[in-house]
Write a protein that holds these residues in place. Sequence first.
Motif, mmCIF file in Angstrom:
data_model
loop_
_atom_site.group_PDB
_atom_site.id
_atom_site.type_symbol
_atom_site.label_atom_id
_atom_site.label_comp_id
_atom_site.label_asym_id
_atom_site.label_seq_id
_atom_site.Cartn_x
_atom_site.Cartn_y
_atom_site.Cartn_z
ATOM 1 N N LEU A 15 0.847 -1.202 0.000
ATOM 2 C CA LEU A 15 0.000 0.000 0.000
ATOM 3 C C LEU A 15 0.879 1.247 0.000
ATOM 4 C CD1 LEU A 15 -2.743 1.388 0.184
ATOM 5 C CD2 LEU A 15 -2.611 1.139 2.676
ATOM 6 N N ARG A 21 -3.100 5.252 -0.590
ATOM 7 C CA ARG A 21 -4.491 5.194 -1.041
ATOM 8 C C ARG A 21 -4.790 6.270 -2.083
ATOM 9 N NH1 ARG A 21 -8.244 6.455 1.939
ATOM 10 N NH2 ARG A 21 -9.841 4.892 1.478
ATOM 11 N N PHE A 80 -5.233 -6.955 1.442
ATOM 12 C CA PHE A 80 -4.941 -5.608 0.972
ATOM 13 C C PHE A 80 -6.171 -4.721 1.073
ATOM 14 C CE2 PHE A 80 -4.400 -2.282 -2.192
ATOM 15 C CZ PHE A 80 -3.086 -1.874 -1.978
ATOM 16 N N SER A 84 -6.083 -1.416 3.368
ATOM 17 C CA SER A 84 -6.204 -0.129 2.686
ATOM 18 C C SER A 84 -7.545 0.538 2.949
ATOM 19 C CB SER A 84 -6.028 -0.322 1.174
ATOM 20 O OG SER A 84 -7.081 -1.125 0.643
#
Length: 480
Positions: A15, A21, A80, A84
């Motif tokens: 990430l 993000r 993930f 995230s």
Amino acid sequence: MEIMSKFTNDAKKMLELVGGRENIVSFTHCATRMRFVLADDKKADVKGIEALSCVKGSFTQGGQFQVIIGNQVSMFYDEFSEISNMDGVNKQEVKKAAKGNMNLLQRAVANLAEIFAPIIPAIIVGGLILGFRNIIGDIKLLEDGTKSITEVYQFWKGTYDFLWLIGEAIFTFLPVAVTWSVCKKMNVDQVLGIVLGITLVSPQLMSASDYVSAVEAGKAVQYWDFGAFHINMVGYQSQVIPAILVGLVFSVIYRFLKKHVPDVISMIVVPFCSLVPSVLLAHTIIGPFGRMIGDGLANIIMAGFSSSAAWLFSGIYGFLYPLLVITGLHHSMLPIDLQTAATMGGIYTFPVVALSNIAQATAVMAFVFVNRKDAQIKEVGIPSFISGYLGVTEPAMFGVNLKYLYPFIGAMIASGIMGIVSRSFGVIANSVGVGGIPAFLSMRGDKIPAYILCILADIVLAFIITVILSRTKLKDYGNK
């Protein structure tokens, strides 16, 4: 949670390494890879990502940054998503988002690939069936090389005839699948797309080859008589490019009418007023024009492979084919290959393509051999070259060969040389098939023994060249 927790640290690091993000537009996964559409690809730390223990390689293609995880990618994907705090999307949405990162050529190739992706399994099955029929029906294996299996055993003669039921459905009626897939891609009525395809291959229609034979023999050709003009009743069996063009024209007309016709009469007007003009155009303008383009492209390819420098042409094609794969341009070759098979009765490119794939797989095997004391390389490499031999070369090419460079160059050199050898033997395929060792089943029956020798030579050559290159300065240019 115990199984999933093994990916927790790597998911957290990934990430961060893809840019956080805010740099992720969307993401999803396929059978072995995480697929990201990033706002800025330059923010992704590729070396850092490939250093993660769960990552077997990465590459960017089709506007997507793709990270090879392996068979447990779905578990990584779930971890993930949780870390995230983002929801993944389906592959179609990712592809749509990825097109924002593509130029015009890349978009055209991506759209072409999406049209043919649903059809490829059927084409592969058809290629295997044709290959098997060649073995039992065309090769004189029995009675001192005077008779084929079907000439001796009635069971196999029945099998030979029965399998053509499937082969004919796949290849003769291929335009039906193409027009359906175009309509699916364009988000218009898919059943009308099937109907449109059937109008190109209807039993009422004479095949193009029969039409040429009839004209040459001075025989009458059936036609639709409209008084002031007539239209020959000639079909587009096995033709790919005419089907693509007709499907696109139908889709444009359908979408235009759907947008402008009032809903109260849309159910009646839109299907009728889009299908009938499209079929008329198919048999007067679009179809003949598409056939002319398709035959022209097929003639160009065949001219290269049939010229006095055919060996050189084939060698260059074999050497450069991996570069087409990297750019995604190899997708644009499939309709040309299918058109060549329909026009010329065979494909010279597919034998070279399969040898290229086998060379890529073998280069990974050689790389594992060179680094046989490295357990991590074995873990990545062994599944990669096994899948490569079975026709799935992405893990081999993107996970190992491009990353370390010299195996990729070794495979290119080997496939270039074997392209020359293959053409020298006159190897030609009936159709596109599995692009690994099983590719020999797609070759013409009389060329199968020669092609098996080509496969064996390809494996030996790619292995030796890769091992030699591992002892040169090329080994220092890889991403260690």
